[in-house]
Design a protein around this motif. Structure first.
Motif, PDB file in Angstrom:
ATOM      1  N   TRP A 186       0.852  -1.181   0.000  1.00 25.54           N
ATOM      2  CA  TRP A 186       0.000   0.000   0.000  1.00 25.54           C
ATOM      3  C   TRP A 186       0.893   1.237   0.000  1.00 25.54           C
ATOM      4  N   GLY A 187       0.640   2.157  -0.940  1.00 25.96           N
ATOM      5  CA  GLY A 187       1.468   3.341  -1.049  1.00 25.96           C
ATOM      6  C   GLY A 187       0.645   4.601  -1.218  1.00 25.96           C
ATOM      7  N   VAL A 188       1.326   5.758  -1.131  1.00 32.42           N
ATOM      8  CA  VAL A 188       0.631   7.040  -1.253  1.00 32.42           C
ATOM      9  C   VAL A 188       1.605   8.119  -1.715  1.00 32.42           C
ATOM     10  N   TYR A 189       1.078   9.070  -2.475  1.00 25.52           N
ATOM     11  CA  TYR A 189       1.727  10.366  -2.663  1.00 25.52           C
ATOM     12  C   TYR A 189       0.848  11.393  -1.974  1.00 25.52           C
ATOM     13  N   ASP A 190       1.429  12.186  -1.087  1.00 19.60           N
ATOM     14  CA  ASP A 190       0.647  13.209  -0.398  1.00 19.60           C
ATOM     15  C   ASP A 190       1.579  14.259   0.199  1.00 19.60           C
ATOM     16  N   PHE A 191       2.091  15.138  -0.667  1.00 17.48           N
ATOM     17  CA  PHE A 191       2.940  16.241  -0.220  1.00 17.48           C
ATOM     18  C   PHE A 191       2.302  17.552  -0.669  1.00 17.48           C
ATOM     19  N   ALA A 192       2.315  18.535   0.229  1.00 19.43           N
ATOM     20  CA  ALA A 192       1.708  19.826  -0.085  1.00 19.43           C
ATOM     21  C   ALA A 192       2.429  20.496  -1.258  1.00 19.43           C
ATOM     22  N   GLN A 193       3.749  20.404  -1.294  1.00 21.68           N
ATOM     23  CA  GLN A 193       4.549  20.888  -2.414  1.00 21.68           C
ATOM     24  C   GLN A 193       5.509  19.777  -2.820  1.00 21.68           C
ATOM     25  N   SER A 194       5.630  19.562  -4.118  1.00 26.12           N
ATOM     26  CA  SER A 194       6.452  18.440  -4.585  1.00 26.12           C
ATOM     27  C   SER A 194       7.928  18.631  -4.267  1.00 26.12           C
ATOM     28  N   TRP A 195       8.351  19.878  -3.978  1.00 23.97           N
ATOM     29  CA  TRP A 195       9.769  20.119  -3.704  1.00 23.97           C
ATOM     30  C   TRP A 195      10.078  20.229  -2.204  1.00 23.97           C
ATOM     31  N   SER A 196       9.063  20.101  -1.366  1.00 24.52           N
ATOM     32  CA  SER A 196       9.280  20.251   0.074  1.00 24.52           C
ATOM     33  C   SER A 196       9.038  18.940   0.802  1.00 24.52           C
ATOM     34  N   PRO A 197      10.029  18.428   1.529  1.00 25.45           N
ATOM     35  CA  PRO A 197       9.874  17.149   2.228  1.00 25.45           C
ATOM     36  C   PRO A 197       9.113  17.280   3.548  1.00 25.45           C
ATOM     37  N   ALA A 250       3.211   1.392   3.111  1.00 24.50           N
ATOM     38  CA  ALA A 250       4.545   0.784   3.108  1.00 24.50           C
ATOM     39  C   ALA A 250       5.460   1.486   2.119  1.00 24.50           C
ATOM     40  N   VAL A 251       4.866   2.240   1.200  1.00 24.80           N
ATOM     41  CA  VAL A 251       5.612   2.943   0.155  1.00 24.80           C
ATOM     42  C   VAL A 251       5.115   4.381   0.106  1.00 24.80           C
ATOM     43  N   VAL A 252       6.040   5.349   0.063  1.00 22.60           N
ATOM     44  CA  VAL A 252       5.688   6.766  -0.036  1.00 22.60           C
ATOM     45  C   VAL A 252       6.400   7.345  -1.248  1.00 22.60           C
TER      46      VAL A 252
END
Length: 406
Positions: free
Chosen positions: A58-69, A86-88
């Motif tokens: 199970w994975g996800v992409y969820d960042f407010a800005q793609s350049w900020s960790p 398990a995957v980000v």
């Protein structure tokens, strides 16, 4: 002599059955035992815990800005999901001063370190061949050809060295207990060439991919550390087959799928691309690196049906939701229920490498991690060897009874 005696006994048994004689006590006991064993075997095979398989990470992409960790969005997603990712997923670019700052990817507080150490997840790196300057993207149309010709080798080697340092862990050596893992998805959705210019020339794209992979292979990274994903979109302006670099250069095939045209069944959305990828690379594990929904319908229902079609069926070994922008779904009523009950695998908190080698390589048949498998009954299932051993014992005993040897 022995054969004659056995034959006579066999004829005697057969004659008694034909004559319909009254069954003796031993026959009655045998019948009762057979029925009991059948019931016990059925209970084991049909139990929700036994059926709970975790064939899909199970994975996800969820960042407010793609350049900020900043991982706060991922943490919020994890708190609402019945299974932690398990995957980000994250999206660094190539050259320029915006998305490719080394500090935001490789630094001690960058994407890789935060995903691995704070989220206890495996990074999925979508490495985008975009270049930037202060005015925006400046990638030339022949960018892939330039890369294939070696014009960017110094940059590729620097990236490979930094990734090697992360993957080798604190001791700096490959093949030791503190090794880390990552998926590298290079130049994704190449068949959407109007959006991603690296797809303008399929021949140059293949040479570009093969060249980058060859440079990385010179750094001694192990397959249990780094896996390469090749990933078209389920829709595109071009057929994806001419872009395939070849089995030697690809570890996983994958695709991205978004429901924005009112697809109710997931089959209508993904069957064509699954067919194409299976024909191209039948031996490779399949991942869904991005999926999402912006249709006017019931989004949790779509998510649930998609997971049933891709994860529960075993079609995909990794499924990641794109929980950002118009696709963000974790705030929807019913989101948790949409995830609950599906064959999804989260991280193993007791495993310093987060998932097993087999799960990372896409070769695991079922979960070895009982604490993170969402079961059909709505709880969490035990996936130990007890069920398999018990079923084997009962089956063997049943065979002895039926053969008359017990």
């Amino acid at each position: 002599m022995g054969a004659t005696t056995n034959s006579a006994v066999g004829r005697c048994r057969c004659r008694r059955r034909q004559e319909g004689g009254v069954a003796g006590p031993n026959s009655i006991v045998r019948v009762l035992l057979v029925r009991g064993l059948l019931a016990a075997a059925a209970a084991i095979v049909l139990s929700p815990a036994h059926l709970a398989k975790a064939d899909a990470l199970w994975g996800v992409y969820d960042f407010a800005q793609s350049w900020s960790p900043d991982i706060s969005n991922v943490q919020a997603f994890s708190s609402k999901s019945p299974v932690k990712p398990a995957v980000v997923h994250f999206f660094p670019d190539w050259c320029g001063a915006v998305n490719n700052n080394y500090g935001s990817t490789f630094g001690s507080d960058g994407f890789l370190g935060r995903i691995w150490n704070q989220l206890h997840a495996v990074p999925l790196i979508s490495w985008q061949p975009f270049c930037y300057d202060s005015t925006g993207r400046i990638s030339p149309d022949n960018f892939t050809a330039l890369v294939a010709n070696g014009n960017y080798d110094a940059y590729i080697k620097s990236w490979a060295q930094n990734l090697q340092s992360f993957l080798n862990g604190d001791d700096g050596k490959a093949g030791t207990a503190d090794d880390r893992r990552a998926y590298l998805r290079l130049a994704h959705e190449m068949n959407l060439y109007a959006t991603y210019p690296w797809g303008l020339d399929p021949v140059a794209y293949v040479k570009f991919w093969q060249h980058v992979r060859a440079v990385f292979d010179g750094y001694g990274l192990l397959p249990t550390q780094l896996q390469w994903m090749w990933c078209p979109n389920n829709f595109g302006q071009a057929d994806s087959a001419p872009y395939y670099p070849g089995d030697k250069y690809v570890d996983w095939t994958c695709f991205d799928a978004y429901n924005n045209d009112g697809y109710a069944p997931a089959a209508g959305l993904v069957d064509p691309v699954i067919k194409n990828l299976t024909a191209l690379a039948p031996s490779k594990p399949l991942a869904v690196a991005e999926f999402g929904d912006v249709s006017a319908g019931d989004r949790p229902s779509f998510i649930s049906s998609f997971l049933a079609y891709m994860a529960d069926s075993g079609r995909a070994k990794l499924v990641a939701y794109f929980n950002s922008g118009t696709f963000a779904a974790s705030g929807d009523a019913g989101f948790a229920n949409a995830i609950q009950g599906h064959a999804l695998l989260g991280p193993d908190s007791s495993n310093p490498r987060i998932i097993t080698d087999e799960q990372f390589l896409g070769t695991a048949a079922s979960s070895k991690n009982s604490s993170t498998v969402a079961t059909k009954s709505g709880g969490f299932g035990e996936r130990s060897g007890f069920f398999e051993a018990s079923f084997w014992f009962l089956s063997s005993a049943l065979g002895l009874l039926l053969s008359g040897s017990f």
